[in-house]
Design an enzyme around this catalytic site. Structure first.
Site, PDB file in Angstrom:
ATOM      1  N   GLU A   1     -84.870 -36.912  66.531  1.00  0.00           N
ATOM      2  CA  GLU A   1     -85.796 -37.134  65.428  1.00  0.00           C
ATOM      3  C   GLU A   1     -86.824 -38.216  65.746  1.00  0.00           C
ATOM      4  O   GLU A   1     -86.572 -39.102  66.561  1.00  0.00           O
ATOM      5  CB  GLU A   1     -85.044 -37.558  64.159  1.00  0.00           C
ATOM      6  CG  GLU A   1     -84.322 -36.452  63.450  1.00  0.00           C
ATOM      7  CD  GLU A   1     -83.717 -36.914  62.134  1.00  0.00           C
ATOM      8  OE1 GLU A   1     -83.364 -36.042  61.316  1.00  0.00           O
ATOM      9  OE2 GLU A   1     -83.586 -38.135  61.909  1.00  0.00           O
TER      10      GLU A   1
ATOM     11  N   ASP B   1     -85.507 -47.848  72.086  1.00  0.00           N
ATOM     12  CA  ASP B   1     -84.929 -48.001  70.749  1.00  0.00           C
ATOM     13  C   ASP B   1     -83.838 -49.063  70.727  1.00  0.00           C
ATOM     14  O   ASP B   1     -83.693 -49.810  69.747  1.00  0.00           O
ATOM     15  CB  ASP B   1     -84.385 -46.660  70.242  1.00  0.00           C
ATOM     16  CG  ASP B   1     -83.403 -46.008  71.209  1.00  0.00           C
ATOM     17  OD1 ASP B   1     -83.407 -46.341  72.418  1.00  0.00           O
ATOM     18  OD2 ASP B   1     -82.619 -45.143  70.764  1.00  0.00           O
ATOM     19  N   ARG B   2     -83.084 -49.155  71.805  1.00  0.00           N
ATOM     20  CA  ARG B   2     -82.010 -50.155  71.879  1.00  0.00           C
ATOM     21  C   ARG B   2     -82.585 -51.567  71.945  1.00  0.00           C
ATOM     22  O   ARG B   2     -82.021 -52.510  71.372  1.00  0.00           O
ATOM     23  CB  ARG B   2     -81.112 -49.867  73.082  1.00  0.00           C
ATOM     24  CG  ARG B   2     -80.371 -48.534  72.969  1.00  0.00           C
ATOM     25  CD  ARG B   2     -79.722 -48.113  74.271  1.00  0.00           C
ATOM     26  NE  ARG B   2     -78.619 -48.993  74.623  1.00  0.00           N
ATOM     27  CZ  ARG B   2     -77.982 -48.942  75.791  1.00  0.00           C
ATOM     28  NH1 ARG B   2     -78.383 -48.062  76.711  1.00  0.00           N
ATOM     29  NH2 ARG B   2     -76.980 -49.756  76.041  1.00  0.00           N
TER      30      ARG B   2
ATOM     31  N   THR C   1     -78.218 -39.601  69.555  1.00  0.00           N
ATOM     32  CA  THR C   1     -77.899 -38.498  70.463  1.00  0.00           C
ATOM     33  C   THR C   1     -76.781 -38.925  71.405  1.00  0.00           C
ATOM     34  O   THR C   1     -75.888 -38.146  71.743  1.00  0.00           O
ATOM     35  CB  THR C   1     -79.147 -38.085  71.260  1.00  0.00           C
ATOM     36  OG1 THR C   1     -80.201 -37.766  70.339  1.00  0.00           O
ATOM     37  CG2 THR C   1     -78.864 -36.886  72.131  1.00  0.00           C
TER      38      THR C   1
END
Length: 248
Positions: free
Chosen positions: A11, A105-106, A127
């Site tokens: 997403e 993102d991490r 994911t």
């Protein structure tokens, strides 16, 4: 106002944020469907042409899709989009590993909560199921395990006699039929995986941690994990908002 977005494997979230760093609007679309047409349609509700956008920052684990987003914003709205890992992150967080190998993102998650006094483990049900270790103001690395939904979808795709199921909490360990057996395997299997990895991180570092959970299945496991946890659904977006201070 600013725009921040998280392009994940599954997403993509795009948020409009006001001057008080409050999310006022958001859109969610499937990453695989990102193109000029889908972006144009999805972002109409944000009414961006009538707003003054000062900064635009994305984190992305799908470079091709970020490039499409970057071109779209530049062409349609004359907005320059930045990617998190292209900024000088050392001003916000110390990184002990090769940050080029860490998902963007991490890093956003870490930037969101890092401070000079607490240690954190961020558990993200995406994911992949990831564990990121923060000690004081330093990112020390992490663990990547198979994602819950990815594993479940793979099982049902490869095993012809196992139907598609919705994963939910179960109190039983021994399943009485195929569906309940799969639910038990995934629920208790991941619950055990989570507790074990958290305990191993504590043992290896000889430190205590605050546990933050986020991502799709975080609500499902929140009350079953033995360690006390805090649910933070918008941790990635909040990290991006914080990181916009690096854009001059």
């Amino acid at each position: 106002m600013i725009i921040v977005g998280d392009i994940g494997n599954t997403e993509t979230k795009i948020c409009l944020v006001n001057s008080k760093n409050i999310i006022i609007k958001r859109v969610i679309l499937l990453t695989k469907k990102i193109n000029h047409s889908s972006l144009n349609k999805s972002l109409l509700g944000l009414n961006l042409k009538n707003k003054s956008i000062n900064k635009c920052l994305f984190c992305s684990v799908v470079p091709k899709k970020f490039n499409a987003v970057k071109i779209f914003f530049k062409k349609v709205y004359k907005i320059k989009c930045h990617e998190l890992k292209k900024l000088n992150l050392n001003k916000l967080i110390k990184i002990k590993v090769n940050y080029k190998q860490i998902g963007s993102d991490r890093l956003a998650n870490a930037i969101s909560i890092i401070n000079n006094k607490d240690n954190f483990i961020i558990l993200d049900f995406g994911t992949a199921t990831t564990f990121d270790v923060l000690i004081k103001n330093t990112y020390h690395g992490g663990v990547i395990a198979p994602g819950v939904k990815l594993s479940l979808d793979t099982l049902t795709d490869k095993a012809s006699q196992i139907p598609k199921i919705n994963l939910k909490k179960t109190n039983r360990v021994i399943g009485l039929n195929t569906i309940s057996a799969v639910r038990a395997g995934f629920f208790w299997g991941y619950e055990g995986l989570i507790d074990n990895i958290v305990n191993l991180i504590k043992k290896e570092t000889k430190m205590s941690f605050k546990i933050i959970i986020t991502g799709g299945f975080s609500g499902l496991f929140k009350n079953s994990i033995k360690t006390k946890v805090t649910l933070n659904k918008d941790i990635t977006i909040k990290g991006l908002i914080r990181a916009t201070t690096l854009i001059k």
